[in-house]
Design a protein around this motif. Structure first.
Motif, PDB file in Angstrom:
ATOM      1  N   GLY A   1       1.068  -0.902  -0.235  1.00 53.35           N
ATOM      2  CA  GLY A   1       0.192   0.194  -0.208  1.00 53.35           C
ATOM      3  C   GLY A   1       0.759   1.470  -0.313  1.00 53.35           C
ATOM      4  N   THR A   2       0.680   2.172   0.903  1.00 57.89           N
ATOM      5  CA  THR A   2       1.700   2.983   0.860  1.00 57.89           C
ATOM      6  C   THR A   2       2.953   2.785   1.596  1.00 57.89           C
ATOM      7  N   GLY A   3       2.669   1.623   2.168  1.00 59.52           N
ATOM      8  CA  GLY A   3       4.563   0.808   2.342  1.00 59.52           C
ATOM      9  C   GLY A   3       4.337  -0.194   1.890  1.00 59.52           C
ATOM     10  N   ILE A   4       5.262  -1.199   2.399  1.00 60.77           N
ATOM     11  CA  ILE A   4       5.027  -2.319   2.486  1.00 60.77           C
ATOM     12  C   ILE A   4       5.179  -3.338   3.873  1.00 60.77           C
TER      13      ILE A   4
ATOM     14  N   VAL B   1       9.560  -5.474   6.348  1.00 58.36           N
ATOM     15  CA  VAL B   1      10.590  -6.238   5.326  1.00 58.36           C
ATOM     16  C   VAL B   1      10.778  -4.200   4.616  1.00 58.36           C
ATOM     17  N   GLY B   2       9.417  -3.438   4.645  1.00 63.76           N
ATOM     18  CA  GLY B   2       9.657  -2.485   4.246  1.00 63.76           C
ATOM     19  C   GLY B   2      11.030  -1.605   4.378  1.00 63.76           C
TER      20      GLY B   2
ATOM     21  N   GLN C   1      10.032  -0.485   0.276  1.00 62.41           N
ATOM     22  CA  GLN C   1       8.704   0.200  -0.025  1.00 62.41           C
ATOM     23  C   GLN C   1       8.890   1.803  -0.444  1.00 62.41           C
ATOM     24  N   THR C   2       9.850   2.006  -0.486  1.00 61.81           N
ATOM     25  CA  THR C   2      10.489   3.625  -1.238  1.00 61.81           C
ATOM     26  C   THR C   2      10.332   3.448  -2.829  1.00 61.81           C
ATOM     27  N   LEU C   3      10.229   2.251  -2.722  1.00 64.51           N
ATOM     28  CA  LEU C   3      10.644   1.879  -4.865  1.00 64.51           C
ATOM     29  C   LEU C   3       9.602   0.966  -4.640  1.00 64.51           C
TER      30      LEU C   3
ATOM     31  N   SER D   1       2.218   3.621  -3.352  1.00 61.75           N
ATOM     32  CA  SER D   1       2.428   5.196  -3.463  1.00 61.75           C
ATOM     33  C   SER D   1       3.630   5.861  -4.687  1.00 61.75           C
ATOM     34  N   ILE D   2       3.788   4.559  -5.234  1.00 61.90           N
ATOM     35  CA  ILE D   2       5.502   4.978  -6.023  1.00 61.90           C
ATOM     36  C   ILE D   2       4.883   5.474  -7.411  1.00 61.90           C
TER      37      ILE D   2
END
Length: 296
Positions: free
Chosen positions: A135-138, A159-160, A170-172, A176-177
């Motif tokens: 989602g917004t993160g992982i 793991v995010g 999660q940033t990649l 949300s990316i």
């Protein structure tokens, strides 16, 4: 038949309801989290829900799924992202049990989602399952032989935060990316785009939307492969709102996973998509509660 309150606390909404001992949801509702008001407010909302439902039903226990890192023994939050200010230290179990005189158990929301999928969802019958919510993160959860693997200090499978390509998973790879990339590449305001719009345009052949989705699924394949090299799961279950696009994403994710896994492991790793959707947190909190009762 015994009944249980189940409360699923997310950053945007608190989903809650009443579940019987057969894991059937008898009643469900939700209200806004208003996370910006902080941990004390979230606890007060959970107490208000419990007060409301204990007046209507004879309740045998309170089951809580929540964002943040949870000390499951104490039933309290020990770390939380800034989304909910001052959430660390919130003592759900102690407060609920003192107020209502019935047992309360608390577990992290991703672990609850994973447990729900393992017990009665896409991972049912498997030996080792990795469940990811995108989602917004992982977020991640590992379930082995029916038990969530918590690690030494209740922080397993975060793991995010896993380091990847000079950034983190999660940033990649989070949903949300997509919005950020499409808006940037099209040189348009981010508010012009959301996940649904991007997928609709991708299905209509939009090159930029398809490229952004392909980038995201490649990152997911690489990240999942890295985790699989460590824990060798039988099945990887993917959840989160974006995974409603199963027909569009399955082939891309499976291809990316095969790209990064050696063939012998790829051949023995199944990809599945979450079954329980919005009920996963409530169901998982119930399953966690029942597991704690059996062990006590």
């Amino acid at each position: 038949m015994k009944k249980y309150i189940s409360i699923d606390i997310g950053g945007t909404a608190i989903k809650y309801g009443v579940i019987n001992e057969n894991a059937e949801i008898l009643y469900r509702s939700e209200r806004a989290t208003e996370a910006y008001k902080g941990g004390a407010s979230v606890l007060a909302k959970a107490m208000d829900i419990a007060s409301e439902l204990t007046q209507i039903h004879e309740i045998s226990g309170i089951c809580i799924s929540t964002a943040g890192m949870v000390d499951t023994g104490k039933g309290e939050i020990f770390y939380s992202a800034p989304l909910i200010p001052d959430y660390a230290g919130t003592r759900f179990k102690e407060t609920m049990e003192k107020e209502y005189g019935i047992p309360c158990e608390v577990e992290n929301d991703v672990n609850c989602a994973g447990l729900a999928e393992y017990m009665s969802g896409a991972a049912k019958g498997s030996s080792i399952a990795l469940i990811l919510t995108v989602g917004t993160g992982i977020g991640g959860c590992i379930v082995v032989d029916g038990k969530v693997f918590h690690g030494f200090s209740n922080s397993a499978c975060e793991v995010g935060y896993m380091h990847m390509d000079d950034s983190d998973f999660q940033t990649l790879g989070a949903a949300s990316i997509l919005t950020r990339k499409v808006a940037e590449w099209k040189q348009e305001p981010a508010e012009n785009w959301n996940g649904y719009h991007i997928f609709e345009e991708a299905k209509n052949g939009d090159e930029i939307c398809n490229r952004a989705i392909n980038d995201m699924t490649d990152v997911l394949g690489k990240g999942i492969a890295n985790i699989c090299y460590v824990i060798n799961p039988e099945i990887v279950v993917l959840g989160g709102g974006i995974m409603a696009q199963e027909e569009f994403l399955r082939d891309r994710i499976e291809s990316a996973l095969k790209k990064y896994l050696v063939p012998s492991i790829a051949a023995n790793t199944r990809i599945a998509f979450a079954k329980h959707k919005n009920d996963a947190g409530m169901l998982g909190a119930f399953y966690h509660f029942m597991g704690c009762r059996r062990e006590s």
